[in-house]
Scaffold this active site. Sequence first.
Site, PDB file in Angstrom:
ATOM      1  N   HIS A   1       0.844  -1.197   0.000  1.00 62.89           N
ATOM      2  CA  HIS A   1       0.000   0.000   0.000  1.00 62.89           C
ATOM      3  C   HIS A   1       0.876   1.242   0.000  1.00 62.89           C
ATOM      4  CE1 HIS A   1       0.791  -0.469   4.296  1.00 62.89           C
ATOM      5  NE2 HIS A   1       0.286   0.718   4.536  1.00 62.89           N
TER       6      HIS A   1
ATOM      7  N   HIS B   1       1.437   4.006   1.917  1.00 62.49           N
ATOM      8  CA  HIS B   1       1.953   4.818   3.018  1.00 62.49           C
ATOM      9  C   HIS B   1       3.485   4.906   2.984  1.00 62.49           C
ATOM     10  CE1 HIS B   1      -2.015   4.275   5.433  1.00 62.49           C
ATOM     11  NE2 HIS B   1      -2.070   5.283   4.589  1.00 62.49           N
TER      12      HIS B   1
ATOM     13  N   ASP C   1       5.896   4.865   5.094  1.00 62.09           N
ATOM     14  CA  ASP C   1       6.768   3.943   5.815  1.00 62.09           C
ATOM     15  C   ASP C   1       6.826   2.569   5.147  1.00 62.09           C
ATOM     16  OD1 ASP C   1       4.069   3.618   6.658  1.00 62.09           O
ATOM     17  OD2 ASP C   1       4.695   2.614   8.499  1.00 62.09           O
ATOM     18  N   HIS C   2       6.129   2.424   4.019  1.00 62.13           N
ATOM     19  CA  HIS C   2       6.170   1.183   3.238  1.00 62.13           C
ATOM     20  C   HIS C   2       6.806   1.371   1.863  1.00 62.13           C
ATOM     21  CE1 HIS C   2       3.529  -1.269   5.926  1.00 62.13           C
ATOM     22  NE2 HIS C   2       3.330  -0.055   6.397  1.00 62.13           N
TER      23      HIS C   2
ATOM     24  N   HIS D   1      -7.505  -0.389   5.449  1.00 63.53           N
ATOM     25  CA  HIS D   1      -6.460   0.534   5.909  1.00 63.53           C
ATOM     26  C   HIS D   1      -6.235   1.597   4.836  1.00 63.53           C
ATOM     27  CE1 HIS D   1      -2.912   1.743   8.154  1.00 63.53           C
ATOM     28  NE2 HIS D   1      -2.148   1.576   7.084  1.00 63.53           N
TER      29      HIS D   1
ATOM     30  N   ASP E   1      -0.340  -3.585   6.440  1.00 62.58           N
ATOM     31  CA  ASP E   1      -0.969  -3.052   7.654  1.00 62.58           C
ATOM     32  C   ASP E   1      -2.444  -3.448   7.760  1.00 62.58           C
ATOM     33  OD1 ASP E   1       1.415  -1.863   8.262  1.00 62.58           O
ATOM     34  OD2 ASP E   1       0.754   0.190   7.915  1.00 62.58           O
TER      35      ASP E   1
ATOM     36  N   HIS F   1       4.596  -4.254  11.434  1.00 61.60           N
ATOM     37  CA  HIS F   1       4.901  -3.470  12.636  1.00 61.60           C
ATOM     38  C   HIS F   1       4.987  -4.354  13.871  1.00 61.60           C
ATOM     39  CE1 HIS F   1       4.390   0.615  10.960  1.00 61.60           C
ATOM     40  NE2 HIS F   1       3.457   0.060  10.197  1.00 61.60           N
TER      41      HIS F   1
END
Length: 261
Positions: A56, A58, A60-61, A114, A134, A172
């Site tokens: 996805h 975001h 942090d990915h 998400h 996530d 995470h």
Amino acid sequence: MSKPVSVLTVPAFRDNYLWLVHDGRNAAAVDPGDAAPILASLQEHGLTLTAILLTHHHADHIGGVPGLLARFQVPVFGPRHDGIAAVTVPLGEGDRVQVPGLDLSLRVLDVPGHTLGHIAYVRDGAEPWVFCGDTLFAGGCGRLFEGTPGQMAESLGKLAALPEATKVFCAHEYTLSNLRFASAVEPGNTALRARVAADSATRERGLPTVPSTIALERATNPFLRYREPEIAAQLHEAGKLRGGEPPVAVFAALREWKNNF
């Protein structure tokens, strides 16, 4: 003869896990939010990057993708409908990925909630895996930033239907805080109490609690167990439900409670 593949855990930021799937020579990076730890791990293990897999959009990915592409000219697999400009091989439910450089075939599931375009990668067979970003966490699930409770409940249902032995590679280290919430909403769950003890000991040794398994999640994760009477009763007792609501309303109330727990 093809080489067996395994997964390296690459910690990043405060509590992210990035993943390197490799055969001792070639490697695919899953959700590389930061290039530096991936590059360091590739060098340490003598690996060549052959693919990038994204779940996805975001940061942090996907934040490490430009840095990796500056060093390696590799395809970027990712969701068709999640707005990631770097994706060169767009994917959706039912697609299959033959990962370049590895003896690894993955099938794709759409798991919105998400984010609206979130996907997961499933390895079937004798040693099943799922890279779920996530959507599903160890003991929990992602926040509903874009999707609806109904979408997330359906997405988690798809993941819960995978074989019990499936290793759950989520992104995470949220496990202990998720389990504190799970214990509040299903205090009578003996499997959950055992998991809290085991995962607490794991963290005390400085080790990751991830991957878990689908069997463990089915037994202890309230977001897969929202149809259990005790969970609805706890929500009712806490004033989060009136009682008698349909399962998706229970799920929505559960996620809302977790947001503010």
